[in-house]
Design an enzyme around this catalytic site. Structure first.
Site, mmCIF file in Angstrom:
data_model
loop_
_atom_site.group_PDB
_atom_site.id
_atom_site.type_symbol
_atom_site.label_atom_id
_atom_site.label_comp_id
_atom_site.label_asym_id
_atom_site.label_seq_id
_atom_site.Cartn_x
_atom_site.Cartn_y
_atom_site.Cartn_z
ATOM 1 N N HIS A 231 0.665 -1.029 0.446
ATOM 2 C CA HIS A 231 -0.014 -0.102 0.164
ATOM 3 C C HIS A 231 0.711 0.972 0.211
ATOM 4 O O HIS A 231 0.299 2.425 -0.845
ATOM 5 C CB HIS A 231 -0.917 -0.280 1.137
ATOM 6 C CG HIS A 231 -1.638 1.236 0.889
ATOM 7 N ND1 HIS A 231 -2.410 1.469 -0.003
ATOM 8 C CD2 HIS A 231 -1.769 2.513 1.469
ATOM 9 C CE1 HIS A 231 -3.641 2.107 0.559
ATOM 10 N NE2 HIS A 231 -2.727 3.442 1.535
ATOM 11 N N TYR A 235 1.509 5.689 -2.960
ATOM 12 C CA TYR A 235 2.336 6.790 -2.187
ATOM 13 C C TYR A 235 3.542 6.598 -2.477
ATOM 14 O O TYR A 235 4.089 8.020 -2.867
ATOM 15 C CB TYR A 235 2.094 6.704 -0.636
ATOM 16 C CG TYR A 235 0.333 7.067 -0.380
ATOM 17 C CD1 TYR A 235 -0.312 7.984 -0.545
ATOM 18 C CD2 TYR A 235 -0.906 5.864 0.188
ATOM 19 C CE1 TYR A 235 -1.971 8.279 -0.617
ATOM 20 C CE2 TYR A 235 -1.927 5.832 0.034
ATOM 21 C CZ TYR A 235 -2.604 6.968 -0.181
ATOM 22 O OH TYR A 235 -3.762 7.295 -0.017
ATOM 23 N N HIS A 382 -9.208 0.557 -10.749
ATOM 24 C CA HIS A 382 -9.090 1.244 -10.171
ATOM 25 C C HIS A 382 -7.744 1.999 -9.949
ATOM 26 O O HIS A 382 -7.024 3.206 -9.949
ATOM 27 C CB HIS A 382 -9.121 1.020 -8.473
ATOM 28 C CG HIS A 382 -8.342 2.032 -7.409
ATOM 29 N ND1 HIS A 382 -9.038 2.733 -7.026
ATOM 30 C CD2 HIS A 382 -7.479 1.215 -6.706
ATOM 31 C CE1 HIS A 382 -8.299 3.564 -5.714
ATOM 32 N NE2 HIS A 382 -7.664 2.208 -5.945
ATOM 33 N N PHE A 383 -6.509 0.889 -9.596
ATOM 34 C CA PHE A 383 -5.116 0.774 -10.271
ATOM 35 C C PHE A 383 -4.975 2.246 -11.599
ATOM 36 O O PHE A 383 -3.665 2.906 -11.757
ATOM 37 C CB PHE A 383 -4.414 0.122 -10.157
ATOM 38 C CG PHE A 383 -4.276 -0.872 -8.968
ATOM 39 C CD1 PHE A 383 -3.913 -0.245 -7.477
ATOM 40 C CD2 PHE A 383 -4.044 -2.403 -8.690
ATOM 41 C CE1 PHE A 383 -3.823 -0.781 -6.612
ATOM 42 C CE2 PHE A 383 -3.587 -3.404 -7.056
ATOM 43 C CZ PHE A 383 -3.810 -2.128 -6.729
ATOM 44 N N HIS A 384 -5.666 1.767 -12.764
ATOM 45 C CA HIS A 384 -5.186 2.912 -13.856
ATOM 46 C C HIS A 384 -5.650 3.439 -13.715
ATOM 47 O O HIS A 384 -5.020 4.567 -14.143
ATOM 48 C CB HIS A 384 -5.975 1.652 -15.274
ATOM 49 C CG HIS A 384 -4.941 0.806 -15.765
ATOM 50 N ND1 HIS A 384 -5.122 -0.822 -14.733
ATOM 51 C CD2 HIS A 384 -4.411 0.340 -16.360
ATOM 52 C CE1 HIS A 384 -4.678 -1.643 -15.528
ATOM 53 N NE2 HIS A 384 -3.840 -1.240 -16.931
ATOM 54 N N ARG A 447 -10.845 -10.673 -11.516
ATOM 55 C CA ARG A 447 -9.216 -9.861 -12.252
ATOM 56 C C ARG A 447 -8.581 -10.726 -12.507
ATOM 57 O O ARG A 447 -8.248 -12.415 -11.956
ATOM 58 C CB ARG A 447 -8.657 -9.379 -11.497
ATOM 59 C CG ARG A 447 -8.370 -9.452 -9.911
ATOM 60 C CD ARG A 447 -8.373 -7.894 -8.748
ATOM 61 N NE ARG A 447 -6.862 -7.981 -8.955
ATOM 62 C CZ ARG A 447 -6.131 -7.470 -8.115
ATOM 63 N NH1 ARG A 447 -6.237 -7.794 -7.283
ATOM 64 N NH2 ARG A 447 -5.040 -6.772 -9.149
ATOM 65 N N ARG A 448 -7.348 -10.557 -13.061
ATOM 66 C CA ARG A 448 -5.727 -11.654 -13.768
ATOM 67 C C ARG A 448 -6.508 -13.049 -13.628
ATOM 68 O O ARG A 448 -5.465 -13.415 -14.190
ATOM 69 C CB ARG A 448 -5.518 -12.062 -12.286
ATOM 70 C CG ARG A 448 -4.899 -11.049 -10.885
ATOM 71 C CD ARG A 448 -4.976 -10.932 -10.209
ATOM 72 N NE ARG A 448 -3.187 -10.067 -9.073
ATOM 73 C CZ ARG A 448 -3.357 -10.147 -7.764
ATOM 74 N NH1 ARG A 448 -4.332 -10.943 -7.038
ATOM 75 N NH2 ARG A 448 -2.642 -9.133 -7.486
#
Length: 561
Positions: A231, A235, A382-384, A447-448
Site C-alpha cells: 500500500h 504513495y 482503480h489502479f489504472h 481479475r487476473r
C-alpha cells in the site's frame, strides 16, 4: 509558548546541473521509458486475450505476459523514473558531490542487474507469479534475488539523497530544508520503511523456499509483509506527482507556492498514514483479527486528509494566480489557465483523474463495499485510474521539461502540440478501458484471469461487450504509449539545442514563516514507527503463533488484491 519559525527568504536557490549529473539522471529515465514501451505492449496483449478474440502466438502464456506487465510498469518504470526525478530535484536544490554521484551510479547498476535477472526469469517462463508473487505460486530463485537487488539498489540511492540533505544542512545551519528536498526525503523515508517488508519476505521466506532449503512457507505472513509494503508503494508512486503539483506547476502557470507549511504538513501526514494500513488489502483474508482490520481501515481513511489539503492548495494557487493576472468573474481564473501548455495540461488531467480514483480507493478500503468488488476487475480499473492516469500523466508532464533540460534541448511548439494530442489520446483510452473495467467488476468479472466466460447466459454477453471495450481502450492507450516514447526520443536526441527551464516555484512573499518543528526528523520518524508498531505488532505475533504447521493447501484463495 510561541512556535519557533525558520527565518529564511521565500526565494529558492537553484543550482546548475552539469553534464555528469545529467547523464546519471537520464540513465534512470532511459530505463523508465524502455519499460513503458515493453510493459505497455504486454498490457495490449492482455486486453486482446481477455476480449476472447485473440490467442497469444508461439506458446506465450497469458500469466507470463501479465507478470511482465505488472512488474515492468508497477515496479521498474515507476521506481527508475522516481529515483531519477528525486536525483534531479536534489541536484537542483541541495547539490550533489562527485563522491555521491559515484555511489548513485552504483545504485543504478545494482538495480539494472536485479532488473535483468528478474526480467530474464519472467521471459523464460520460470516466474509467472504475477505482480504480487503470492505463495504458493513459486518462481525461480533468480527472480527473487533480482527483486532483492532492485530494492537494495533503491536503498543505496536513498542513502545518497539523505547524505545530500545532511551535508546541505551542515553548510546552512538554521535554514529550512528546500521544499523539494524535504519532499524527496519524506518519500525516500517512506520507501525505505515500507520496502523492509518486501525485503524481509523475499530474503527470509521466498529465497530459501525457492532454493529448496525450506519445505514450506507461511502464506499469511508473506502476504502480510507484502501488503505492509504494497500500500505505501502506491504513495511512493504518488508523492513525486504531488511534488510537481505543489512546487513546479505554480511556476509553470506564473504563480507561487500557496503555503510551504501546508505542503510539508501534507507530506508528513502521508508518511504517517500510508504505511500501517496494509490489512485493508486483506479484508477477506482468514487468520487476521477483525479488530485490527477495522483499526487499519480507520487509519487508511486518514490519508484522505492530506489529499484534500493538496486539492485545496492547488486550486487556491490556480485562483490566486489567475486573479493576480486580472482575470475576474467566478471562473475567469480557470478559463485562462495555460491549457495549451502540455507541461500544465498533462498533470492537470492527472489531478482530475484522482477524484474518481480516490473515491474508488475509499470503496476498496471499506469492509462491506470491498466484499462486492474484491478480486474483481474493478480493482484493476482503480489502479489504472490512480497509477496509470494520475501518476503517469504527471510523470509525462514532468518529462516535457525535465528531459530537454537534462539533454540541453528545447520543448518546441510542435512537440508541445504533439504532447497535447498524446494527453488527449491517453485520457480517452484510459477512460474507455478503466470505465469498462469498473463496470464489469461490478458485474462480478474476475481479475487476473485470461478466461472471460465464468458466468452463463446473458451475463457472458454483457461481459464480452465490456471486454471488447477494454480492448478498444487498450489499443488507444498503446497508441498513446507510442506517441510518448516518440516524444521522449525526440526530446532526448533530436530536438533543437537550447536551454529549457527547470521550473521551481518560490513561495508567496507574505506567507507565514515555516515552523521549525518541520525539521524535527526524530519526531516524524518516531511517530511513524509508533503507528506501525501499534498497527502490526499484536496481529503479526498472533498470525505467527496461530498459523497451521506445514505448508498451506493449494486451495487457499490466492487471488486477494
Amino acid at each position: 509558548m510561541a512556535i519557533k519559525k525558520l527565518n529564511l527568504s521565500n526565494q529558492i536557490e537553484s543550482l546548475p546541473i552539469g553534464k555528469p549529473e545529467a547523464r546519471l539522471y537520464m540513465s534512470f529515465m532511459y530505463v523508465a521509458f524502455i519499460s513503458l514501451f515493453v510493459g505497455g505492449l504486454m498490457g495490449l496483449l492482455q486486453v486482446f486475450v481477455r476480449s476472447g478474440k485473440f490467442t497469444l502466438p508461439w506458446g506465450i502464456d497469458y500469466y507470463q505476459v501479465l507478470t511482465v506487465h505488472g512488474v515492468i510498469l508497477g515496479l521498474v518504470l515507476t521506481t527508475y523514473f522516481i529515483i531519477g526525478f528525486h536525483f534531479s530535484l536534489m541536484g537542483k536544490t541541495v547539490g550533489i558531490s562527485q563522491k555521491q554521484r559515484k555511489v548513485a551510479w552504483l545504485a543504478f547498476w545494482i538495480m539494472v542487474i536485479g532488473t535483468i535477472m528478474t526480467a530474464t526469469m519472467i521471459l523464460l517462463g520460470k516466474a509467472s507469479v504475477l505482480y504480487t508473487f503470492y505463495a504458493p505460486l513459486k518462481a525461480h530463485p533468480i527472480f527473487y534475488i533480482g527483486l532483492a537487488l532492485v530494492v537494495v539498489g533503491s536503498w543505496v540511492a536513498g542513502f545518497v539523497n539523505w547524505r545530500q540533505v545532511y551535508l546541505w544542512k551542515k553548510d546552512h545551519p538554521g535554514e529550512k530544508t528546500p521544499l523539494l528536498a524535504f519532499m524527496v526525503t519524506i518519500n525516500t523515508l517512506l520507501w525505505f520503511i515500507a520496502s523492509l517488508g518486501v525485503a524481509a519476505t523475499v530474503l527470509i521466506q521466498f529465497i530459501p523456499w525457492s532454493l529448496g532449503y525450506a519445505e514450506t512457507i507461511n502464506v499469511l505472513v508473506s502476504r502480510t509483509l507484502f501488503w505492509y509494503f504494497g500500500h505505501p508503494l502506491v504513495y511512493f508512486w504518488l508523492l513525486p506527482a504531488y511534488m510537481a503539483w505543489y512546487a513546479i506547476i505554480p511556476k509553470i502557470i506564473g504563480g507561487k507556492i500557496f503555503s510551504d507549511s501546508l505542503a510539508r504538513l501534507s507530506f508528513v501526514l502521508f508518511l504517517f498514514f500510508s504505511i500501517p494500513v496494509g490489512f485493508h488489502h486483506q479484508l477477506v483474508e482468514p487468520g487476521i483479527d477483525a479488530t485490527w482490520k477495522f483499526i487499519q481501515v480507520a487509519l487508511t481513511f486518514m490519508v484522505a486528509i492530506p489529499s484534500l489539503m493538496t486539492a485545496f492548495s492547488m486550486f487556491a494557487t490556480f485562483e490566486i494566480t489567475g486573479r493576480r493576472k486580472g482575470f475576474g468573474g467566478l471562473f475567469g481564473w480557470f478559463k485562462h489557465l495555460p491549457w495549451k501548455d502540455v507541461r500544465f495540461l498533462a498533470p492537470f488531467v492527472g489531478m482530475l483523474a484522482f477524484i474518481p480514483g480516490g473515491a474508488g480507493g475509499l470503496i476498496n478500503a471499506s469492509h462491506q463495499m470491498n466484499a462486492v468488488i474484491h478480486n474483481t476487475i474493478w480493482v484493476t480499473g482503480h489502479f489504472h485510474l490512480t497509477v496509470a492516469t494520475t501518476v503517469m500523466l504527471t510523470f509525462f508532464g514532468i518529462s516535457y521539461w525535465l528531459i530537454p533540460h537534462l539533454t540541453g534541448r528545447k520543448l518546441t511548439p510542435s512537440i508541445n502540440k504533439l504532447g497535447i494530442i498524446q494527453t488527449i489520446v491517453w485520457t480517452i483510452g484510459m477512460s474507455i478501458m478503466s470505465g469498462a473495467m469498473h463496470i464489469q467488476g461490478l458485474l462480478g468479472a474476475p481479475r487476473r484471469s485470461a478466461y472471460s466466460e465464468y458466468a452463463g447466459g446473458e451475463q457472458v454477453t454483457e461481459w464480452i461487450g465490456y471486454q471488447l471495450a477494454q480492448a478498444i481502450g487498450g489499443t488507444i492507450l498503446f497508441i498513446g504509449i507510442i506517441l510518448m516514447v516518440y516524444i521522449f526520443v525526440k526530446l532526448a536526441f533530436f530536438a533543437p539545442k537550447g536551454d529549457e527551464e527547470f521550473p521551481i516555484a518560490s513561495e508567496e512573499e507574505n506567507a507565514e514563516p515555516t515552523p521549525k518543528f518541520f525539521e524535527n526528523w526524530k519526531l516524524w520518524i518516531g511517530i511513524t514507527i509508533a503507528l506501525i508498531l501499534f498497527a502490526y505488532t499484536i496481529p503479526f505475533v498472533d498470525i505467527i503463533q496461530n498459523s497451521p504447521p506445514g505448508s498451506v493447501p493449494f486451495d487457499w484463495p490466492i487471488g486477494n488484491n
